[in-house]
Design a protein around this motif. Structure first.
Motif, PDB file in Angstrom:
ATOM      1  N   HIS A 259       0.766  -1.122  -0.101  1.00  0.00           N
ATOM      2  CA  HIS A 259       0.052  -0.045  -0.056  1.00  0.00           C
ATOM      3  C   HIS A 259       0.920   1.236   0.016  1.00  0.00           C
ATOM      4  N   ASN A 260       1.821   1.493   0.837  1.00  0.00           N
ATOM      5  CA  ASN A 260       3.000   2.249   0.871  1.00  0.00           C
ATOM      6  C   ASN A 260       3.336   2.625  -0.276  1.00  0.00           C
ATOM      7  N   ALA A 261       3.639   1.519  -1.066  1.00  0.00           N
ATOM      8  CA  ALA A 261       4.596   1.863  -2.074  1.00  0.00           C
ATOM      9  C   ALA A 261       3.388   2.167  -3.442  1.00  0.00           C
ATOM     10  N   GLY A 262       2.603   2.066  -3.238  1.00  0.00           N
ATOM     11  CA  GLY A 262       1.412   2.496  -4.213  1.00  0.00           C
ATOM     12  C   GLY A 262       1.353   1.197  -5.171  1.00  0.00           C
ATOM     13  N   LEU A 263       1.345  -0.029  -4.658  1.00  0.00           N
ATOM     14  CA  LEU A 263       1.323  -0.902  -5.719  1.00  0.00           C
ATOM     15  C   LEU A 263      -0.229  -1.781  -5.547  1.00  0.00           C
ATOM     16  N   VAL A 264      -0.833  -2.096  -6.570  1.00  0.00           N
ATOM     17  CA  VAL A 264      -1.985  -2.529  -6.525  1.00  0.00           C
ATOM     18  C   VAL A 264      -1.998  -3.868  -6.738  1.00  0.00           C
ATOM     19  N   VAL A 265      -2.327  -5.031  -5.862  1.00  0.00           N
ATOM     20  CA  VAL A 265      -2.228  -6.363  -5.957  1.00  0.00           C
ATOM     21  C   VAL A 265      -3.841  -6.844  -6.803  1.00  0.00           C
ATOM     22  N   PRO A 266      -3.643  -7.709  -7.733  1.00  0.00           N
ATOM     23  CA  PRO A 266      -2.396  -8.031  -8.348  1.00  0.00           C
ATOM     24  C   PRO A 266      -2.099  -7.381  -9.887  1.00  0.00           C
ATOM     25  N   ARG A 267      -2.527  -6.170 -10.006  1.00  0.00           N
ATOM     26  CA  ARG A 267      -2.297  -5.515 -11.353  1.00  0.00           C
ATOM     27  C   ARG A 267      -0.829  -5.153 -11.372  1.00  0.00           C
ATOM     28  N   ASP A 268       0.025  -4.798 -10.074  1.00  0.00           N
ATOM     29  CA  ASP A 268       1.350  -4.097 -10.047  1.00  0.00           C
ATOM     30  C   ASP A 268       2.251  -5.373  -9.516  1.00  0.00           C
ATOM     31  N   PHE A 269       1.799  -6.087  -8.727  1.00  0.00           N
ATOM     32  CA  PHE A 269       2.455  -6.942  -7.988  1.00  0.00           C
ATOM     33  C   PHE A 269       1.475  -8.455  -7.591  1.00  0.00           C
ATOM     34  N   SER A 270       1.900  -9.649  -7.909  1.00  0.00           N
ATOM     35  CA  SER A 270       1.220 -10.842  -7.562  1.00  0.00           C
ATOM     36  C   SER A 270       1.936 -11.546  -6.192  1.00  0.00           C
ATOM     37  N   ILE A 271       1.263 -11.937  -5.358  1.00  0.00           N
ATOM     38  CA  ILE A 271       1.654 -12.681  -4.277  1.00  0.00           C
ATOM     39  C   ILE A 271       0.819 -13.878  -3.917  1.00  0.00           C
ATOM     40  N   THR A 272       1.719 -15.010  -3.587  1.00  0.00           N
ATOM     41  CA  THR A 272       1.042 -16.300  -3.396  1.00  0.00           C
ATOM     42  C   THR A 272       2.036 -16.971  -2.523  1.00  0.00           C
ATOM     43  N   GLY A 273       1.541 -18.168  -2.211  1.00  0.00           N
ATOM     44  CA  GLY A 273       2.426 -18.978  -1.106  1.00  0.00           C
ATOM     45  C   GLY A 273       1.681 -20.123  -0.435  1.00  0.00           C
ATOM     46  N   VAL A 274       2.091 -20.399   0.817  1.00  0.00           N
ATOM     47  CA  VAL A 274       1.595 -21.570   1.470  1.00  0.00           C
ATOM     48  C   VAL A 274       1.081 -20.889   3.011  1.00  0.00           C
ATOM     49  N   ILE A 275      -0.470 -20.645   3.063  1.00  0.00           N
ATOM     50  CA  ILE A 275      -0.783 -19.876   4.066  1.00  0.00           C
ATOM     51  C   ILE A 275      -2.038 -20.504   4.586  1.00  0.00           C
ATOM     52  N   ALA A 276      -2.226 -20.353   5.841  1.00  0.00           N
ATOM     53  CA  ALA A 276      -3.465 -20.774   6.456  1.00  0.00           C
ATOM     54  C   ALA A 276      -4.530 -20.093   5.686  1.00  0.00           C
ATOM     55  N   ASP A 277      -5.586 -21.052   5.307  1.00  0.00           N
ATOM     56  CA  ASP A 277      -6.840 -20.675   4.334  1.00  0.00           C
ATOM     57  C   ASP A 277      -7.472 -19.299   5.227  1.00  0.00           C
ATOM     58  N   ARG A 278      -7.609 -19.218   6.520  1.00  0.00           N
ATOM     59  CA  ARG A 278      -8.024 -18.282   7.318  1.00  0.00           C
ATOM     60  C   ARG A 278      -7.386 -16.871   6.823  1.00  0.00           C
ATOM     61  N   LEU A 279      -6.100 -16.947   6.933  1.00  0.00           N
ATOM     62  CA  LEU A 279      -5.205 -15.721   6.654  1.00  0.00           C
ATOM     63  C   LEU A 279      -5.322 -15.264   5.315  1.00  0.00           C
ATOM     64  N   ALA A 290      -1.655 -22.031  -1.463  1.00  0.00           N
ATOM     65  CA  ALA A 290      -1.975 -23.272  -0.823  1.00  0.00           C
ATOM     66  C   ALA A 290      -2.284 -23.315   0.607  1.00  0.00           C
ATOM     67  N   ASP A 291      -3.447 -23.820   0.925  1.00  0.00           N
ATOM     68  CA  ASP A 291      -3.871 -23.691   2.317  1.00  0.00           C
ATOM     69  C   ASP A 291      -3.434 -24.988   3.054  1.00  0.00           C
ATOM     70  N   VAL A 292      -2.742 -24.605   4.012  1.00  0.00           N
ATOM     71  CA  VAL A 292      -2.179 -25.647   4.912  1.00  0.00           C
ATOM     72  C   VAL A 292      -3.576 -26.300   5.885  1.00  0.00           C
ATOM     73  N   PRO A 293      -3.928 -27.547   5.628  1.00  0.00           N
ATOM     74  CA  PRO A 293      -5.020 -28.144   6.279  1.00  0.00           C
ATOM     75  C   PRO A 293      -4.655 -28.584   7.569  1.00  0.00           C
ATOM     76  N   ALA A 294      -4.278 -27.472   8.571  1.00  0.00           N
ATOM     77  CA  ALA A 294      -3.883 -27.771   9.977  1.00  0.00           C
ATOM     78  C   ALA A 294      -4.756 -28.720  10.506  1.00  0.00           C
ATOM     79  N   ALA A 295      -6.148 -28.421  10.699  1.00  0.00           N
ATOM     80  CA  ALA A 295      -6.790 -29.460  11.395  1.00  0.00           C
ATOM     81  C   ALA A 295      -6.786 -30.832  10.863  1.00  0.00           C
ATOM     82  N   GLN A 296      -6.747 -31.161   9.595  1.00  0.00           N
ATOM     83  CA  GLN A 296      -6.769 -32.492   9.215  1.00  0.00           C
ATOM     84  C   GLN A 296      -5.303 -33.019   9.467  1.00  0.00           C
ATOM     85  N   MET A 297      -4.280 -32.163   9.358  1.00  0.00           N
ATOM     86  CA  MET A 297      -2.996 -32.736   9.987  1.00  0.00           C
ATOM     87  C   MET A 297      -2.886 -33.315  11.324  1.00  0.00           C
ATOM     88  N   ALA A 298      -3.473 -32.194  12.262  1.00  0.00           N
ATOM     89  CA  ALA A 298      -3.436 -32.631  13.469  1.00  0.00           C
ATOM     90  C   ALA A 298      -4.387 -34.078  13.878  1.00  0.00           C
TER      91      ALA A 298
END
Lengths: 336, 336
Positions: A259-279, A290-298
């Motif tokens: 936001h500070n850099a004035g970048l709009v996602v995904p127009r100016d910059f793309s983000i992806t990764g491995v992250i809890a679905d809620r987040l 990629a949603d980490v299925p924490a509950a399933q793993m536990a």
DNA sequence: CTGAAAGCGCTTACAG
DNA sequence: CTGAAAGCGCTTACAG
């Protein structure tokens, strides 16, 4: 009040009370009713220690958690909460043990005091002393995460390398040529934390395969670090158009930096990764990740552990989960 | 392997081994050395269940946590982590018990099975059935939070009403005339969750005292709710210039809503409340807020519990903490 | 300074 | 269908 008191009041022997309670031997209906009445009236509960001593099992699982000093991520929290719930669903209690730092006494107490029937370990290093310690003993254990050479051990994990690889291919397909991996903290990488190292490997492998320029940075597990980390990326590598991250805690700072850099996602910059679905859902815009299925793993960890406890000679089993990448709104074509 | 095996190999009686281990009776230096050698050699650890049965105490504390379905807030997490650490520092283990939902079996097991020497309860309702249940029994317990009429019980809490009152006075001093309280969820309020109700009381009392217009809204514990909640506030009560909140989980959404509405904090809108310091620091701008000293509360809870366990006839003690309001950057004069 | 023995409260073969 | 008794592995008065 003990089982003898119940027996006396019900006019039967202690063994009959015990069998009425456990159901391991048939008891005459009338006798059972009388016993249950007395038990209900007095609110009797068998002494867990005595039972554990006689039975040779505690009906308790141990859960080794990271020290409080290191903040738990959302995914880790999910592990703890679900392990406890799943254990409760099986009428098992959970004994917590902080590991690391100066908590060796606590760990040793759990492991050697026959306080638990089995142990679940989390936050596994590629070369983990706790895994090594448990492997020398006879106590059943299951790890959430796996060491570099798991051999014949029991574990459940998410395929971090594979997932990160797919994130990179996804970005390559969108035309990105210069990408960065925002990893967990330098300390975790230095300690040999599995997901951090496997993510790096998968990242570089896929980027090389697609002929992309691959940068990697470590980032402390907190928003402020995410902010400064992204600023550093922009300064050092202005040509980078997309990031892959496995650092959940840094996300708010990352968002602010964009936001500070004035970048709009995904127009100016793309983000992806491995992250809890809620987040991933909470990010703006929602993260393709990629949603980490924490509950399933536990749940799987508890299942495996119960299986291993029940049958100590069972063949070791493990599960390497490959969750799909959920397409949300944070990745787009490279327009630069 | 048991204590008899050690005794045999060391050529002494089992009682001498026991005393060498506990130090409750002097043992000749040479004898002690021999015993310790054998113990070290065989890696012997006393069986915790047998010891608990003989001693009549388990060296374990119970911690009753909210069910996994309800996400833990940052403050609650702090409680769990610190309770475990502090217990470990006293060589005590922690047995976890999920409460609520269909976890009564687990709670009863902890409370009546003599599995623990005492219990710490958190997330206390003004009229809490678990507190009532424990008060009928003999098991020592301490609550983090307190019921409406605590009587002669043991607890530690933060003075939510007082803190919220001070937040309101602070806003009044800055010239704000119309304020809103962003509370926890409707469900929690309906359930009689102490902090939510006490915050409401303190809020309305102080606002009345200062002749302010006081609005209150309930807000689910998640970012999305914070966003919609703030939009609703702007629509229904456009004259509101400041908010007090005790809802940590809603903060990211609140921040986004402010941004969407083009409001700059604190120029256009002031925000304060009772919030974990870590989260207050992460807000932009950092929140002027009363920091809940979660770690301190957890430490006090463990201390009190140990005291109560050690001396069952001790006079009940409690602690009502009054943390200061940390002046950061989210409140300013009312310029409207 | 040390040992023999009872006891903690259960479970479970063994007998009937 | 039920009971008497041994045993789980410790701790701790009681004796010496």
């Amino acid at each position: 009040m003990n089982i003898g008191e119940i027996a006396k009041r019900a006019g039967v022997s202690r063994s009959t009370v015990s069998y009425a309670l456990s159901g391991k031997r048939p008891v005459a209906a009338a006798t059972a009713r009388r016993i249950n009445e007395v038990i209900a009236e007095l609110g009797y509960r068998p002494n867990a220690s005595a039972r554990a001593l006689a039975e040779g099992r505690t009906r308790t699982l141990g859960l080794v958690i990271p020290p409080a000093s290191r903040r738990l991520t959302d995914v880790q929290l999910g592990f703890v909460a679900t392990v406890v719930e799943e254990a409760a669903a099986n009428d098992l209690d959970v004994l917590l043990s902080p590991s690391g730092a100066d908590h060796d006494r606590s760990f040793e107490r759990i492991v050697t005091g026959r306080r638990v029937d089995g142990v679940i370990l989390m936050e596994i290093l590629l070369d983990d002393p706790r895994v090594a310690r448990l492997e020398r003993g006879a106590l059943p254990f299951v790890s959430i995460g796996h060491v570099e050479h798991p051999g014949r051990s029991w574990w459940v994990d998410v395929d971090y390398a594979g997932l990160v690889r797919r994130c990179v291919h996804h970005l390559a397909d969108l035309g990105h040529r210069q990408v960065v991996l925002i990893n967990r903290s330098t300390e975790l990488v230095a300690a040999g934390y599995g997901p951090a190292l496997r993510a790096t490997a998968g990242f570089q492998e896929a980027a090389a395969q697609r002929g992309m320029t691959a940068r990697t940075v470590c980032c402390a597990d907190e928003p402020a670090a995410g902010l400064s980390c992204f600023e550093e990326i922009r300064t050092r590598w202005p040509g980078v158009t997309a990031a892959v991250t496995i650092n959940e805690a840094a996300l708010p700072g990352l968002q602010r930096a964009l936001h500070n850099a004035g970048l709009v996602v995904p127009r100016d910059f793309s983000i992806t990764g491995v992250i809890a679905d809620r987040l991933a859902e909470e990010f703006h815009p929602p993260l393709t990740a990629a949603d980490v299925p924490a509950a399933q793993m536990a749940r799987i960890a508890v299942e495996l552990l119960i299986e291993r406890i029940t049958d100590p000679s069972a063949t070791p089993r493990h599960a390497l989960l490959q969750p799909v990448i959920s397409l949300r709104s944070s990745t787009g074509a490279n327009l630069s």
